[in-house]
Motif scaffolding. Structure first.
Motif, mmCIF file in Angstrom:
data_model
loop_
_atom_site.group_PDB
_atom_site.id
_atom_site.type_symbol
_atom_site.label_atom_id
_atom_site.label_comp_id
_atom_site.label_asym_id
_atom_site.label_seq_id
_atom_site.Cartn_x
_atom_site.Cartn_y
_atom_site.Cartn_z
ATOM 1 N N LYS A 154 0.795 -1.170 -0.044
ATOM 2 C CA LYS A 154 0.004 0.066 -0.006
ATOM 3 C C LYS A 154 1.014 1.358 -0.026
ATOM 4 C CE LYS A 154 -2.752 -2.496 3.245
ATOM 5 N NZ LYS A 154 -3.580 -2.306 4.418
ATOM 6 N N VAL A 155 0.357 2.298 -0.644
ATOM 7 C CA VAL A 155 1.174 3.442 -0.655
ATOM 8 C C VAL A 155 0.149 4.578 -0.313
ATOM 9 C CG1 VAL A 155 2.158 5.160 -2.299
ATOM 10 C CG2 VAL A 155 2.568 2.630 -2.637
ATOM 11 N N LYS A 156 0.554 5.444 0.452
ATOM 12 C CA LYS A 156 -0.210 6.846 0.704
ATOM 13 C C LYS A 156 0.600 8.114 0.321
ATOM 14 C CE LYS A 156 -3.190 5.914 4.778
ATOM 15 N NZ LYS A 156 -3.461 6.379 6.279
ATOM 16 N N CYS A 157 -0.216 9.048 -0.029
ATOM 17 C CA CYS A 157 0.622 10.553 -0.293
ATOM 18 C C CYS A 157 -0.283 11.366 -0.043
ATOM 19 C CB CYS A 157 1.120 10.520 -1.689
ATOM 20 S SG CYS A 157 -0.017 10.211 -3.102
ATOM 21 N N ARG A 158 0.048 12.555 0.257
ATOM 22 C CA ARG A 158 -0.758 13.690 0.527
ATOM 23 C C ARG A 158 0.119 15.126 0.544
ATOM 24 N NH1 ARG A 158 -1.813 11.319 5.579
ATOM 25 N NH2 ARG A 158 -0.401 11.974 7.250
ATOM 26 N N ILE A 159 -0.675 16.236 0.089
ATOM 27 C CA ILE A 159 0.114 17.421 0.373
ATOM 28 C C ILE A 159 -0.540 18.070 1.788
ATOM 29 C CG2 ILE A 159 -0.079 19.910 -0.574
ATOM 30 C CD1 ILE A 159 -0.203 18.226 -3.280
ATOM 31 N N GLY A 160 0.340 18.867 2.465
ATOM 32 C CA GLY A 160 -0.060 19.241 3.807
ATOM 33 C C GLY A 160 1.103 20.307 4.212
ATOM 34 N N ALA A 161 0.755 20.629 5.470
ATOM 35 C CA ALA A 161 1.726 21.759 5.996
ATOM 36 C C ALA A 161 2.848 20.976 6.817
ATOM 37 C CB ALA A 161 0.936 22.432 7.092
ATOM 38 N N VAL A 162 3.941 21.652 6.783
ATOM 39 C CA VAL A 162 5.072 20.858 7.339
ATOM 40 C C VAL A 162 4.928 20.694 8.634
ATOM 41 C CG1 VAL A 162 7.592 21.189 7.741
ATOM 42 C CG2 VAL A 162 6.800 22.098 5.493
ATOM 43 N N THR A 163 4.090 21.331 9.294
ATOM 44 C CA THR A 163 3.964 20.958 10.646
ATOM 45 C C THR A 163 2.663 19.995 10.975
ATOM 46 O OG1 THR A 163 2.309 22.938 10.967
ATOM 47 C CG2 THR A 163 4.943 23.327 11.467
ATOM 48 N N GLU A 164 2.092 19.689 9.755
ATOM 49 C CA GLU A 164 0.787 18.802 9.957
ATOM 50 C C GLU A 164 1.200 17.570 10.748
ATOM 51 O OE1 GLU A 164 -2.486 16.837 7.338
ATOM 52 O OE2 GLU A 164 -1.266 18.353 6.318
ATOM 53 N N TYR A 177 9.421 13.068 3.026
ATOM 54 C CA TYR A 177 8.762 14.421 2.790
ATOM 55 C C TYR A 177 9.576 15.101 1.632
ATOM 56 C CZ TYR A 177 7.105 12.740 7.361
ATOM 57 O OH TYR A 177 6.621 11.924 8.071
ATOM 58 N N HIS A 178 8.971 15.665 0.955
ATOM 59 C CA HIS A 178 9.545 16.511 -0.500
ATOM 60 C C HIS A 178 8.951 17.923 -0.606
ATOM 61 C CE1 HIS A 178 10.663 12.276 -1.257
ATOM 62 N NE2 HIS A 178 9.401 12.040 -0.920
ATOM 63 N N GLU A 183 5.286 26.040 -4.726
ATOM 64 C CA GLU A 183 4.615 26.298 -3.843
ATOM 65 C C GLU A 183 4.845 27.045 -2.468
ATOM 66 O OE1 GLU A 183 1.351 25.425 -4.193
ATOM 67 O OE2 GLU A 183 1.456 24.240 -6.120
ATOM 68 N N ASP A 184 3.961 27.369 -1.692
ATOM 69 C CA ASP A 184 4.501 27.878 -0.164
ATOM 70 C C ASP A 184 5.328 26.987 0.407
ATOM 71 O OD1 ASP A 184 4.390 28.733 2.352
ATOM 72 O OD2 ASP A 184 2.370 29.730 2.008
ATOM 73 N N GLU A 185 6.465 27.303 0.809
ATOM 74 C CA GLU A 185 7.528 26.704 1.459
ATOM 75 C C GLU A 185 6.815 26.147 2.731
ATOM 76 O OE1 GLU A 185 9.702 30.083 4.016
ATOM 77 O OE2 GLU A 185 10.555 29.303 2.384
ATOM 78 N N ASP A 186 5.804 26.362 3.197
ATOM 79 C CA ASP A 186 5.352 25.462 4.457
ATOM 80 C C ASP A 186 4.409 24.530 3.861
ATOM 81 O OD1 ASP A 186 6.030 27.608 6.079
ATOM 82 O OD2 ASP A 186 4.309 28.850 6.014
ATOM 83 N N LEU A 187 4.327 24.112 2.408
ATOM 84 C CA LEU A 187 3.534 22.926 2.202
ATOM 85 C C LEU A 187 4.546 21.904 1.638
ATOM 86 C CD1 LEU A 187 0.515 24.503 0.196
ATOM 87 C CD2 LEU A 187 0.523 23.493 2.450
ATOM 88 N N GLN A 188 4.255 20.740 1.812
ATOM 89 C CA GLN A 188 5.293 19.402 1.286
ATOM 90 C C GLN A 188 4.215 18.375 0.862
ATOM 91 O OE1 GLN A 188 7.347 18.237 4.895
ATOM 92 N NE2 GLN A 188 5.602 17.288 5.769
#
Length: 234
Positions: A154-164, A177-178, A183-188
């Motif tokens: 299984k694989v998971k992926c999502r876009i969210g805040a670095v602090t999430e 984490y990439h 994009e906003d540097e707070d997102l990864q």
């Protein structure tokens, strides 16, 4: 790793080792195929003389090593980023069982997406990837053998805040984490490799369990011949 038997055989060109796909039962599903070096594959074969059938099993020697290579590639990251926005389930193909038999027929499968329910020598992978978007180049299953079973992670992926923070279900995944270009540097982009898909999950995902329960229900149904009204109330 669980061997997951397909409801129907698939042409050998419809699925490949190292493939990342949203639906291993459907060739037109979103997927990418890396070119995997032969020394990164374990092979085993056997024959059944009584029915002229020969089967073979191939698997990645180090799935996690290969996946680490893939997820650090910008093409894979772009592909997974798109899937995260579409909220689709994702699977990593780590093993295939194929069979050559004159009795095999071309498979008919649904094009609907499935809805989700060791250290070894270094893996080599050649980039870029081949995108699989149609079954137009598929050969007949009998020509080069049919895929009859798979092994999947299984694989998971999502876009969210670095602090999430992660949720509890993320514990079973190994994450990377990439940063997102432009994009906003707070997102990864977070990419996680999880555990193998198990047999019970596979049956639920492919509908095999439901079909078996329906057959059992039909077989167990009977008239109540002891009723005072008889059959149909007569």
């Amino acid at each position: 790793m669980s061997i997951l038997h397909l409801p129907e055989p698939l042409p050998s060109t419809s699925i490949a080792l190292g493939q990342i796909t949203t639906n291993p039962l459907s060739a037109p599903s979103d997927s990418i195929n890396p070119s995997v070096a032969s020394d990164s594959i374990q092979k085993a074969a056997r024959s059944k003389k009584e029915d002229a059938e020969s089967t073979s099993h191939i698997a990645l020697t180090d799935p996690s090593q290969l996946f680490d290579t893939l997820r650090n590639d910008t093409s894979t990251q772009g592909f997974l980023r798109k899937l995260s926005q579409q909220n689709k389930p994702i699977y990593f193909v780590t093993g295939l069982q194929t069979s050559k038999s004159p009795s095999h027929k071309r498979a008919t499968v649904s094009h609907e997406p499935i809805t989700e329910a060791t250290e070894t020598p270094q893996t080599q992978v050649q980039l870029p990837f081949r995108r699989v978007d149609s079954a137009s180049n598929m050969t007949s299953p009998g020509e080069e053998g049919s895929v009859v079973a798979v092994e999947l992670l299984k694989v998971k992926c999502r876009i969210g805040a670095v602090t999430e923070p992660h949720c509890i279900s993320d514990v079973d995944y190994v994450w990377s984490y990439h940063a997102l270009d432009g994009e906003d540097e707070d997102l990864q982009l977070s990419i996680g490799l999880g555990k193998p898909v198990e047999e019970r999950e596979w049956k639920a995902l492919t509908g095999v369990q439901e079909r078996q329960e329906d057959r059992d229900a039909d077989r167990n149904w009977s008239y109540d011949y002891d009723s005072d009204d008889g059959i149909g109330g007569f």
